[in-house]
Enzyme design. Structure first.
Site, short mmCIF file in Angstrom:
data_model
loop_
_atom_site.label_atom_id
_atom_site.label_comp_id
_atom_site.label_asym_id
_atom_site.label_seq_id
_atom_site.Cartn_x
_atom_site.Cartn_y
_atom_site.Cartn_z
NE ARG A 1 52.16 74.58 67.67
CZ ARG A 1 51.83 75.80 67.89
NH1 ARG A 1 50.75 75.99 68.82
NH2 ARG A 1 52.69 76.80 67.53
CD GLU B 1 49.23 82.76 67.82
OE1 GLU B 1 49.40 83.64 68.83
OE2 GLU B 1 48.36 81.90 68.47
#
Ligand code: IFM
Length: 473
Positions: A78, A167
């Site tokens: 990722r 986030e």
């Protein structure tokens, strides 16, 4: 003897990074400054004045880094794309040189059998967009959707797994509330407005991805959903828990997963904002069907109904600031949870990860879950032979992977785990002082040395099962 903990055969064993934390090369190939360039170059904002100018030179060393992942047997990686590399000022056409870097990176991964998971936004807003108002400005959400479309058109033929935002809580509440993250603003109303525009950006970005990507592509978001616990069952402490849960979780899950803000979140924050920036159609736009949900977990939060002690450091784990990242919650105190802590001061509690997975199994039934970040910082140092032993990180990973496995047994559909982080890197306002990597980086020479945890994780990935605790470390 207990059985080893076996994971599903197609489980993804990955590691994660983000652009500003690893790439360096901040002035190359047309890239313009992001808010993190500006912030890290502002005196006093990062430990030691550290910046991402050089970071771990991944922009130039990506081939070696991918080879390292392959050596470790990872089958997933990722990473995030730097917006200001691809669309330098956040407006106008895409820059091919910027896109070409990510094409080369993805091709290298695919050639080694590593599945790329691409995050579009991991906190590095082009500075020009911040100058035009940043995330509190509605226009930024539209800019993000355009940028998402550019990246999808360029890489949609080779990347299947897409993540809109990483986030968003940190972007909104650390960036515009407590100011410990870029752009360093400290305005609680602006933080809530930023949260809304991040929700909108996620929705519009998802629509732009769907329009450009082939049907097989999967779209998700990575949230640092908090596990919020109260010190007691008293109504006051439980109410403190409810409020922080809304500010940490409901503010994003509400719009993204259910198409509405929790009504009590709007009430709790009414003295700060009337939420009139939420326009008709925004919540429907934010509420897009998703193919998966990414959960990032490090430590739980423990709260009570009381004033924070102004003479003690904030115990919410989000860095030193005179300004709270929690709007309208000055009468909630954060407490250090008991137990051993990592170098970040974050308590090690794998039960929190199990609780989080089970919560989203209930709250988003049918949505596959990925742990898109989990890991620990320790003060790792090479020994006389140049090897780096990090048994604490092995224990941390073991505990948290066991929690994931237990959640799968309990019915959760967890499909993969991305260790944070592949290698040591720029830990935001902490600069290079905190090492989260499974691979040690010598910042003087840029040499990479897999720590014992990297070898341990490689063994787990190869076997597809977790060894007994007794044989760990
Ligand atoms: O380094 C960060 C990452 O960028 C986002 N999630 C938390 C990590 C550790 O603080």
């Amino acid at each position: 003897m207990p059985e080893p903990l076996t994971f599903p055969a197609d489980f993804l064993w990955g590691a994660a990074t983000s652009a500003y934390q690893i790439e360096g090369a901040v002035r190359e190939d047309g890239r313009t400054p992001s808010i993190w360039d500006t912030f890290s170059h502002t005196p006093g904002k990062t430990a030691g004045g550290d910046t991402g100018d050089v970071a771990v030179e991944h922009y130039h060393r990506y081939r070696d880094d991918v080879a390292l992942m392959a050596d470790l047997g990872l089958n997933a990686y990722r990473f995030s794309v730097s917006w200001s590399r691809v669309q330098p000022t956040g407006r106008g056409p895409a820059v091919q040189r910027g896109l070409d870097f990510y094409r080369r990176l993805v091709d290298e991964l695919l050639a080694k059998g590593i599945k790329p998971a691409l995050t579009l936004y991991h906190w590095d807003l082009p500075q020009d967009l911040e100058d035009a108002g940043g995330w509190p400005a509605r226009e930024t959400a539209y800019r993000f959707a355009e940028y998402a479309g550019f990246v999808a058109e360029a890489l949609g033929d080779r990347v299947e797994s897409w993540i809109t935002l990483n986030e968003p809580w940190c972007s909104a509440f650390l960036g515009y509330g407590s100011g410990v993250h870029a752009p360093g603003r400290t305005d609680p109303a602006a933080a809530l407005q930023a949260a809304h525009h991040l929700n909108l950006a996620h929705g519009l970005g998802t629509q732009a991805l769907r329009a450009a990507l082939p049907a097989r592509a999967r779209v998700a978001v990575s949230l640092n959903s908090s596990v919020v616990r109260a010190v007691s069952d008293s109504p006051a402490d439980q109410d403190a828990r409810r409020r922080i849960d809304n500010l940490a979780n409901g503010v994003f899950h509400g719009p993204m997963l259910h198409g509405a803000y929790p009504a009590d979140l709007l009430d709790d924050t009414a003295r700060i904002t009337d939420w009139s920036f939420v326009q008709d159609g925004d919540l429907a736009a934010a509420h897009q069907p998703l193919d998966a949900l990414g959960l990032n977990y490090y430590t739980p939060a423990l709260v009570s109904a009381a004033q924070n002690d102004p003479d003690s450091p904030r115990a919410d784990g989000h860095g030193a600031s005179d300004h709270s990242p929690w709007p309208a919650a000055d009468d909630v105190a954060f407490h250090q949870t008991p137990g051993d802590r990592t170098e970040m001061g974050w308590t090690i509690d794998p039960t929190g990860l199990h609780d989080l997975i089970m919560r989203y199994t209930r709250e988003a039934p049918g949505l596959p879950l990925y742990i898109t970040e989990n890991g620990a910082a320790y003060d790792d140092k090479p020994d006389a032979d140049g090897r780096v032993h990090d048994p604490e990180r092995i224990a941390y990973l073991h505990g948290h992977l066991a929690a994931v496995r237990r959640a799968i047994t309990d019915g959760a559909d967890v499909r993969g785990y991305y260790l944070w982080s592949l290698m040591d890197n720029f830990e935001w306002s902490y600069g290079y002082s905190k090492r989260f990597g499974a691979v040690y980086v010598d910042y003087e020479t840029q040499a990479r040395v897999p720590k014992s945890s990297a070898h341990w994780y490689a063994g787990v990935a190869a076997a597809g099962e977790l060894p007994e605790k007794s044989v760990v470390g």
